[in-house]
Design an enzyme around this catalytic site. Sequence first.
Site, PDB file in Angstrom:
ATOM      1  N   GLU A   1      34.573  35.528  33.357  1.00  0.00           N
ATOM      2  CA  GLU A   1      34.707  36.924  33.803  1.00  0.00           C
ATOM      3  C   GLU A   1      34.897  37.907  32.660  1.00  0.00           C
ATOM      4  OE1 GLU A   1      37.703  37.211  36.864  1.00  0.00           O
ATOM      5  OE2 GLU A   1      36.297  36.518  38.380  1.00  0.00           O
TER       6      GLU A   1
ATOM      7  N   GLU B   1      33.140  31.493  42.121  1.00  0.00           N
ATOM      8  CA  GLU B   1      34.496  31.437  42.680  1.00  0.00           C
ATOM      9  C   GLU B   1      34.462  32.164  44.022  1.00  0.00           C
ATOM     10  OE1 GLU B   1      37.433  33.041  40.002  1.00  0.00           O
ATOM     11  OE2 GLU B   1      36.658  31.917  38.289  1.00  0.00           O
TER      12      GLU B   1
ATOM     13  N   GLU C   1      49.681  32.190  38.958  1.00  0.00           N
ATOM     14  CA  GLU C   1      48.917  32.238  40.215  1.00  0.00           C
ATOM     15  C   GLU C   1      49.468  31.332  41.316  1.00  0.00           C
ATOM     16  OE1 GLU C   1      44.774  31.853  39.113  1.00  0.00           O
ATOM     17  OE2 GLU C   1      44.760  33.910  38.337  1.00  0.00           O
TER      18      GLU C   1
HETATM   19  C1  GAL Z   1      39.394  35.367  39.124  1.00  0.00           C
HETATM   20  C2  GAL Z   1      39.529  34.491  37.883  1.00  0.00           C
HETATM   21  C3  GAL Z   1      40.248  33.190  38.187  1.00  0.00           C
HETATM   22  C4  GAL Z   1      41.483  33.463  39.001  1.00  0.00           C
HETATM   23  C5  GAL Z   1      41.096  34.219  40.255  1.00  0.00           C
HETATM   24  C6  GAL Z   1      42.256  34.488  41.180  1.00  0.00           C
HETATM   25  O1  GAL Z   1      39.152  36.680  38.799  1.00  0.00           O
HETATM   26  O2  GAL Z   1      38.279  34.183  37.333  1.00  0.00           O
HETATM   27  O3  GAL Z   1      40.593  32.544  36.981  1.00  0.00           O
HETATM   28  O4  GAL Z   1      42.393  34.193  38.243  1.00  0.00           O
HETATM   29  O5  GAL Z   1      40.538  35.442  39.896  1.00  0.00           O
HETATM   30  O6  GAL Z   1      41.831  35.194  42.338  1.00  0.00           O
END
Ligand code: GAL
Length: 661
Positions: free
Chosen positions: A147, A334, A382
């Site tokens: 990202e 993702e 997280e």
């Molecule tokens: C994305 C990121 C992941 C994780 C995810 C959580 O933006 O690529 O590593 O942080 O968000 O929602």
Amino acid sequence: MTDQHLLLGTCDYPEHVPRDRWETYAKQQKELGLTFIRIAEFAWSRMEPRQGEYNWKWLDDAVEAYHAEGLKVVLCTPTPTPPAWLVRQHPEILPYDREGRVRDFGSRRHYDFASPVYREHSRRITRAMAERYGQHPAVVGWQTDNEFGCHDTGRSFGGASAEAFPVWLKQKYGTLDALNTAWGNVFWSMEYTDWGQIKPPNLTVTETNPSHVLDFYRFASTMIARFQEEQIVILRELSPGRFITHNFMIFETGFDHYQVARGLDFVTWDNYPLGMLEFFAPPGHGEALKTHFARTGHPDLISFNHDLYRGLLGGQEALGREGKDTPSGFWVMEQQCGQVNWAPFNPLPADGTVQLWTAQAWAHGADVVSYFRWRAATMAQEVMHSGLLRHDETPDRGFHEVKELEQAQFPVGTVPARVALLHDYESLWLYDQQKHAQSLSYWAQTLAYYSALRALGVDVDVVHADADLSGYAVAVAPAITLVSAERAAHWERAVQGGVKLVCGPRTAFRTPGGETWAEGQFGPLSALVGAKLLQYDSLRPGLSQKVSGNGKEFEAVTWAESYRLNGAEALYKYVGGPLDGQSAAIRNGNVTVIGAHSPELISAVLDKVLTGAGVDTTPLPEGVRISRRSGRTLVQNWNLEAVEWQEQQLPGVSFQFLDGI
Ligand code: GAL
């Protein structure tokens, strides 16, 4: 139709869990029907605990564990997270924020793309990984970094970027005279007499010169592209036959995605519909809409990004770049599968939503959907985020929905869009610097047109403003404010070739340097449009402007601009107020311009143009959308409640195939 269908995957973090879980997880992943596992994007400190001291044993074992189950591995270069030893030894790799402060170690993305020192380490770790795993039979592809631009890291306002910016400018302009003229630096005595006087456009007393900002954004984007290109060269050399991709973000604006995608085999993006809804909602709605779609996300916000990323590598020839000349398939790398942790509020998705998101992604061109993440993290930043498994390893709601998903019902193939929506990051950067109406933005204006198209039931390709338009019936340019002479000529050829062009307000207002066209809007497009800008009006909340025509009345909010006709005819006119009697929407042959911001007016004009171009429209109720792919038509109901539509009962949060519509 082909016999290939949508495939699924997940993002896994073996380094976050005890070693004895790896084989078990791989087995469960296989049983769930997953094909791809993405790993290692944040694992640098485990790969190289001290400079030059590599530890691959754990990663060897992890890759083997997936391989033993026949799972395919997507390996990532770990450059979003330079380890502590590297940062402390070379603090000059750190980025600076807009306030001029160093962004320090302790989370992620703490590096400056322009840093020669960091670039060297990026090449070094990429080479080391590629030498070790480049030909491993389980490794099918690579993701560069993670990202780009996340957490506002696309640009650094000091350090290495501050040093490299004037060098880049000198290469671009040659002389300071040329730069001073291009930026209009005579205004407020901003003329430079030495390259070393030029800094990034932050910390100024009041707003900075938009031309200065535009070039800084171009510079920063180029640094990202070069950073990635260096990794690509190494991966191509050492990992032949494997794909290379990057996972882009939703509505990210920190760089030109068309530029950065160049050199990738295909594009992936990360889809977090509920989190994003809290930050973003189509204009004219606000809180009520956020609440209505709080457990599903808004279909158009998501599908816009699918349509954007599907087309990111399209039209490369027209852009003078090497690559594929048609929009390509993409992946969702993702996919949200429960709740996220980073939005102001983080609701659980409604039952059925993970399947609905997956089906929608397929319908808009995704060949693979990969869920984030396998197991919820039990440590660090997280822990509040869902995975397919809960913290205690029991299957969470997303897991059950994925298990019940029948992948074979989603054949991969093409999306048959006959409408192109034109997009360009430079127009976005210019527009958003001088919005002139607080509630308006490039995305807001673009989405107003996009949403109107989707609510009319038509499929849309989002393509670069310079992409080849042949084959499209209609091209819509909602907010392309930067129009060069070349772009104008390109559009003119498309219109002569039969494409019907629809433009939104502020089209062709600015030059490539960021100034306004001296002859006024529409600059080099004036002859094609058959009109010139007369006035523009920025409407604060509570102010509106009546528009009338064809026996109908509309109410414009936020923005209203009018035109002086020179060959074009008025379709709608303003009634009352300072624009009384002036043209609000005009047509010159195959070119239509809408100057007033009114969702209903936009919809009425688009409907007419589409129908005239032979594109059938199907007006849809709120929250109901149709998308076509591979000869199938997917009807989706994004409302929690059932909706009756075309004598069909569409259950709440559901999709079904109604082929032929
Ligand atoms: C994305 C990121 C992941 C994780 C995810 C959580 O933006 O690529 O590593 O942080 O968000 O929602």
